[in-house]
Structure formats: C-alpha cells, structure tokens
Design an enzyme around this catalytic site. Sequence first.
Site, PDB file in Angstrom:
ATOM      1  N   LYS A 125       0.866  -1.186   0.000  1.00  0.00           N
ATOM      2  CA  LYS A 125       0.000   0.000   0.000  1.00  0.00           C
ATOM      3  C   LYS A 125       0.901   1.234   0.000  1.00  0.00           C
ATOM      4  O   LYS A 125       1.702   1.419   0.911  1.00  0.00           O
ATOM      5  CB  LYS A 125      -0.907  -0.006   1.233  1.00  0.00           C
ATOM      6  CG  LYS A 125      -1.928   1.123   1.238  1.00  0.00           C
ATOM      7  CD  LYS A 125      -3.021   0.857   2.244  1.00  0.00           C
ATOM      8  CE  LYS A 125      -3.983   2.044   2.368  1.00  0.00           C
ATOM      9  NZ  LYS A 125      -5.029   1.779   3.366  1.00  0.00           N
ATOM     10  N   GLY A 138      -0.908   7.845  -5.613  1.00  0.00           N
ATOM     11  CA  GLY A 138      -0.568   6.433  -5.422  1.00  0.00           C
ATOM     12  C   GLY A 138       0.309   6.166  -4.209  1.00  0.00           C
ATOM     13  O   GLY A 138       0.784   5.052  -4.019  1.00  0.00           O
ATOM     14  N   ARG A 195       0.612  -5.474   3.148  1.00  0.00           N
ATOM     15  CA  ARG A 195      -0.481  -6.137   3.854  1.00  0.00           C
ATOM     16  C   ARG A 195      -0.795  -7.472   3.195  1.00  0.00           C
ATOM     17  O   ARG A 195      -0.495  -7.696   2.024  1.00  0.00           O
ATOM     18  CB  ARG A 195      -1.706  -5.235   3.985  1.00  0.00           C
ATOM     19  CG  ARG A 195      -2.044  -4.394   2.806  1.00  0.00           C
ATOM     20  CD  ARG A 195      -3.239  -3.512   3.130  1.00  0.00           C
ATOM     21  NE  ARG A 195      -3.921  -3.160   1.888  1.00  0.00           N
ATOM     22  CZ  ARG A 195      -5.000  -2.427   1.830  1.00  0.00           C
ATOM     23  NH1 ARG A 195      -5.535  -1.966   2.953  1.00  0.00           N
ATOM     24  NH2 ARG A 195      -5.561  -2.140   0.688  1.00  0.00           N
ATOM     25  N   ARG A 202     -13.388  -7.037  -2.651  1.00  0.00           N
ATOM     26  CA  ARG A 202     -14.352  -6.255  -1.869  1.00  0.00           C
ATOM     27  C   ARG A 202     -15.749  -6.377  -2.463  1.00  0.00           C
ATOM     28  O   ARG A 202     -15.893  -6.816  -3.604  1.00  0.00           O
ATOM     29  CB  ARG A 202     -13.960  -4.764  -1.956  1.00  0.00           C
ATOM     30  CG  ARG A 202     -12.599  -4.474  -1.423  1.00  0.00           C
ATOM     31  CD  ARG A 202     -11.741  -3.757  -2.491  1.00  0.00           C
ATOM     32  NE  ARG A 202     -10.330  -3.798  -2.080  1.00  0.00           N
ATOM     33  CZ  ARG A 202      -9.800  -2.984  -1.197  1.00  0.00           C
ATOM     34  NH1 ARG A 202     -10.527  -2.024  -0.688  1.00  0.00           N
ATOM     35  NH2 ARG A 202      -8.549  -3.106  -0.834  1.00  0.00           N
ATOM     36  N   ASP A 272     -16.524  -0.281  -1.139  1.00  0.00           N
ATOM     37  CA  ASP A 272     -15.188  -0.667  -1.615  1.00  0.00           C
ATOM     38  C   ASP A 272     -14.276  -1.011  -0.439  1.00  0.00           C
ATOM     39  O   ASP A 272     -13.159  -1.483  -0.642  1.00  0.00           O
ATOM     40  CB  ASP A 272     -14.557   0.441  -2.468  1.00  0.00           C
ATOM     41  CG  ASP A 272     -14.541   1.779  -1.759  1.00  0.00           C
ATOM     42  OD1 ASP A 272     -15.614   2.226  -1.310  1.00  0.00           O
ATOM     43  OD2 ASP A 272     -13.454   2.373  -1.626  1.00  0.00           O
TER      44      ASP A 272
HETATM   45  P1  AMP Z   1     -10.207   4.888   0.563  1.00  0.00           P
HETATM   46  O1  AMP Z   1     -11.155   5.947   0.981  1.00  0.00           O
HETATM   47  O2  AMP Z   1      -8.829   5.002   1.176  1.00  0.00           O
HETATM   48  O3  AMP Z   1     -10.755   3.516   0.725  1.00  0.00           O
HETATM   49  O4  AMP Z   1      -9.918   5.101  -0.989  1.00  0.00           O
HETATM   50  C1  AMP Z   1     -10.910   5.256  -1.944  1.00  0.00           C
HETATM   51  C2  AMP Z   1     -10.296   5.147  -3.317  1.00  0.00           C
HETATM   52  O5  AMP Z   1      -9.307   6.159  -3.503  1.00  0.00           O
HETATM   53  C3  AMP Z   1      -9.609   3.825  -3.607  1.00  0.00           C
HETATM   54  O6  AMP Z   1      -9.838   3.510  -4.957  1.00  0.00           O
HETATM   55  C4  AMP Z   1      -8.162   4.151  -3.365  1.00  0.00           C
HETATM   56  O7  AMP Z   1      -7.308   3.305  -4.094  1.00  0.00           O
HETATM   57  C5  AMP Z   1      -8.073   5.582  -3.855  1.00  0.00           C
HETATM   58  N1  AMP Z   1      -6.976   6.327  -3.225  1.00  0.00           N
HETATM   59  C6  AMP Z   1      -6.894   6.750  -1.941  1.00  0.00           C
HETATM   60  N2  AMP Z   1      -5.740   7.412  -1.721  1.00  0.00           N
HETATM   61  C7  AMP Z   1      -5.070   7.403  -2.896  1.00  0.00           C
HETATM   62  C8  AMP Z   1      -3.803   7.927  -3.325  1.00  0.00           C
HETATM   63  N3  AMP Z   1      -3.002   8.595  -2.510  1.00  0.00           N
HETATM   64  N4  AMP Z   1      -3.453   7.713  -4.618  1.00  0.00           N
HETATM   65  C9  AMP Z   1      -4.256   7.054  -5.453  1.00  0.00           C
HETATM   66  N5  AMP Z   1      -5.443   6.555  -5.119  1.00  0.00           N
HETATM   67  C10 AMP Z   1      -5.849   6.721  -3.864  1.00  0.00           C
HETATM   68 MG    MG Z   2     -10.389   1.721   0.282  1.00  0.00          MG
END
Ligand code: AMP
Ligand code: MG
Length: 523
Positions: A125, A138, A195, A202, A272
């Site tokens: 991650k 990312g 992880r 999901r 998700d």
């Molecule tokens: P989360 O709220 O962390 O579950 O993320 C929601 C979505 O945003 C998922 O598709 C994650 O992969 C994407 N995401 C969260 N943070 C980043 C990041 N820094 N760069 C790229 N994608 C992100």
């Molecule tokens: Mg997520």
Amino acid sequence: MKTFKTHIHSNFTETLPADPIQDNTRRQVTQACFSYVTPKQTKKPELVHVSPEMLAALGISETESQSEGFLKVFTGNTVLPGTTPYAMCYGGHQFGNWAGQLGDGRAINLTEIDYKGKHWALQLKGAGETPYSRTADGLAVLRSSIREYLCSEAMFHLGVPTTRALSLAITGDQVLRDVMYNGNPEYEPGAIVCRVAPSFLRFGSFEIFAAREDVNTLKLLTDYTITQFYPEFGGPSKDTYLAFFKAVSQRTLKMIIDWQRVGFVHGVMNTDNLSILGLTIDYGPYGWLEGFDFGWTPNTTDRQHKRYRYGNQPNIGLWNLYQLANALYPLIGEAEGLQAVLDDYKTDFETQSLAMMRAKIGFEDTDVADLKLIQDLEDLLQVMETDMTIFFRRLSQFEKDHPEVGFQIIEDAFYNPKGLTDETTEAWNTWFQNYANRLQQEKSTDADRAKRMNALNPKYVLRNYMAQLAIDDAEQGDYGLVDELFQLLKNPYAEQPESEKWFAKRPEWARNKVGCSMLSCSS
Ligand code: AMP
Ligand code: MG
C-alpha cells in the site's frame, strides 16, 4: 528470498481476465479484473518494522527479513522473478452514493503464495500510481501507514477478522498532504505497508461489473471467488450463489459484532472497503471508542451526517449487503432468496448482539429481562463520558454479593467524576443492584465470571492518542514506540503490569487533537 519463491501461486491473475493495456495510464478498465503494473522505485527505503507472526505464516525467516532483498521486494524496488504485480479493478458506493470505478489506486498486489495449507495475497500500500489512481499520487504517508500496520495486527490478536500486515517501511520520498483539507498542504515522509490476506476482493469488486452490465466478467469473478474461498458450496448454480451470499452476510455480521465488542469504529464503511471474506480492511480514519457513545465517529469527513458512527455500523453492514445483493442479482435472476438472507441478517444481528453484550457483562445463562438490563447499561454509559475499555475491564471485579461497592469499582472510568449528580449515582446503584440480582441466577463464581469477561473485554486497545504518540516519535526517526505498542497489543486481554500506563483514560491534551479525535481520509 529463496524459500519464499517456491510457494508462489497467483491464482487470481491466472484465472481472471487481465486488462490488455499495460501502460500505467489512468483510465476506465473494462471487462477485466485487474491491470498489470510495476511498483515505483523509491529514493531511500528503510525498514521500520516486521511482524514475526506474519513472517512465520509466510515462511520467511527472521534473517531473510533483515536482508537487502526483503527490503527491496517489500518496498516495490525489486519485482520477484516469476511474479507479475497487479492492481485490482473495483467500484463502490461511497457515503451512500455510487462512485463508479475506484480500484487499487495506491495498492499493488505483488503476488499470491501458498504456505502451510493457507493462501495469501501480498499487497503493497503506497507503492505508486496505477491505472486506478484517478487524481491522486498512489502514495501513502508514514502516519497512516503506522496506523494501518499497528491496528491490523492488533485486531488479529483481539480475535477480530482482519487483513494482516507483514512489514512497514519508509520510502525516503516526501509526500504532499493536506491533512485537514483546509489548504495547508505539507510534506510528510512516504511509507509502504505490505499487507496480507487470503484475498483483497471487496463488495465493490462485484458491483463494478453489475453496474456495467458485464454479467460475463461478474460470473467469472463470482465463480472464482466461490471456488477459491467458499468451495464447500459446489459448482456454479443459483443455490451456490445464494449460499455464497449468505456466507458473506454472516461473516460481515460476525466482523461487525466483534467491532462493537471491542469498540472499534471503522470510519469509512464504503462498499469498496468491505471485504468479501468478512475481514476488516482498509484502515483509514478509524478510531477506538474512549467514551462509550453510539454517536461517535473519528472521521471528520463524516462529521455532518455521521453515517459511519459506532452505533450505525451494523445498519451500514446491512446497507452494504443490499448493494452486494443487487450486484449478484443478475446471476440469480430472482430476489426472494437474496431478500431472505438480508432479513436473516436483521434477526441474527438482534440475537448475536444480545449474546455478545451478555457475554461482555459475564452472563452464561439467558433471562428475558437481559435486554432491558443491557439497554439500561448502555443508556447509563452515555449519561456521562465513560471510558468503554476501562469500564468493562473493571466490571469484571464486581462481586455479586456486594452491589453496594459496584459504583466504586467502575468510578475510575468516568472522565469527569466531579460532574456526577446524585441522580446519576443513584441510577448506577440501582443498575448494580439489578445486575447483582441477575448474577445470583448464574451458577458460576465471581472468579470464573471475571476470567470469562477478561477474555472478551480487552485491557489494551490502540487508543487514537497512543498511535499518535508513536507517529510523532517515528516522524523524528524514533521507532521505539511503534515496537512497544506492537508488542503490547499482541496480548490485549492479558494483564501486563509493566504496561499499566496504557490502561488509562485518554489524556486531556488528546481530546480535540488532530490524529487523536479527528482523522480525515487524507493518508
Ligand atoms: P479509501 O477511501 O482510502 O478507501 O480510498 C478510496 C479510493 O481512492 C480507492 O480507490 C483508493 O485506491 C483511492 N486512493 C486513496 N488514496 C489514494 C492515493 N493517494 N493515490 C491514489 N489513489 C488513492
Ligand atoms: Mg479503500
């Protein structure tokens, strides 16, 4: 990394359709479950911590874990020969609204391995951009990586179904984040957690294909999931799909009941972020109850509606299962069976929630009046700010022949004992009297009851301020507290006299501090 390589077996990429495009450009990916992608090179990777339990589970020796090879693989700087890293495609409902394609925007699966009869997917991650990164970078920062690393291992030791963590490393790169989304971005140290889980699929992994009316890929993915993780239900058929849905529903409920038991608030229960295996997944702005409060959420993004507050987690589990039911519907073609599973969730929740609370207060037998007694307790716990962990732990010292000292036993759990009114004290005394009367019906001794209660009510949890203290030190290059908390939380139910300082109420400085009581999705 020799031993490790021999167990590689990536069923997911071998079985399911891949995105034919191999450039790392952001895009909508259709008719595919994943995209091949290579992790980003990092500037100066350094290992912060490894989980010995996960090393053992994966067949990696301690010596190997200290090698340059290990560091490079688990920071994405070397791709293991014979592996093809990939990011998974999924969608999801965020805060109640369909959000379209999301996907692994900053998670990259390295590979899958089989070891000692178990199957594991390994995922970095924060290892760089993928086709699913949308507008983001990312990457992940140290603070959120410490939170995920410590909490996922702590949850495992609490007996809560969860994804695991193998390693925590810093990348040597700086990452720009606006923590409170208030126009004050700052550079923070970048980090990567490896992880580990049997699968990172999901609810949203299934929803995306249903939303696109791509029943073919939906079926491939569902059949794969059942064959791999629910083989007991047999080959593809309506009955099998229903049995699968029922199992996911039951596992989700079990996980949430466990959250309620230990006082864990996930913070972002979007579809998700709900695992198809009923594992706690995606540790973001989660928090631990300090004062027992059904209305509490640590997530500032959710401050207004509190959709994901502590007391609403079981309802949200059900809401999310409705979305999964809709996604699986095209494979089944009739709603009845799905609806029956959802109805069962509601009744099972009532039964299991009551059983969990009975056990928390030490009852082995059942009595029709228990529900009322428990509701009275929950009401009382919310009259004054009362520390959940301390309360239930202290309650184990209650003696059924001495209800008059019950109040004294738990008094330490109040944040502001001076605010106690005579009326509240009296209500507590009445409750203790009723509790004592009820305990007289039980066969077990006070000592037996205490033992059972202490095996269910943790003494140590990762209070938000504790994680923040570890983060503050780590940002100065001192990882001592990360290790101390990691060790402490391996035995959350045990008395650890040398660590009594962590069995304490949240200090006042942490009451309204960013990272302690206020967390955002910025990570
Ligand atoms: P989360 O709220 O962390 O579950 O993320 C929601 C979505 O945003 C998922 O598709 C994650 O992969 C994407 N995401 C969260 N943070 C980043 C990041 N820094 N760069 C790229 N994608 C992100
Ligand atoms: Mg997520």
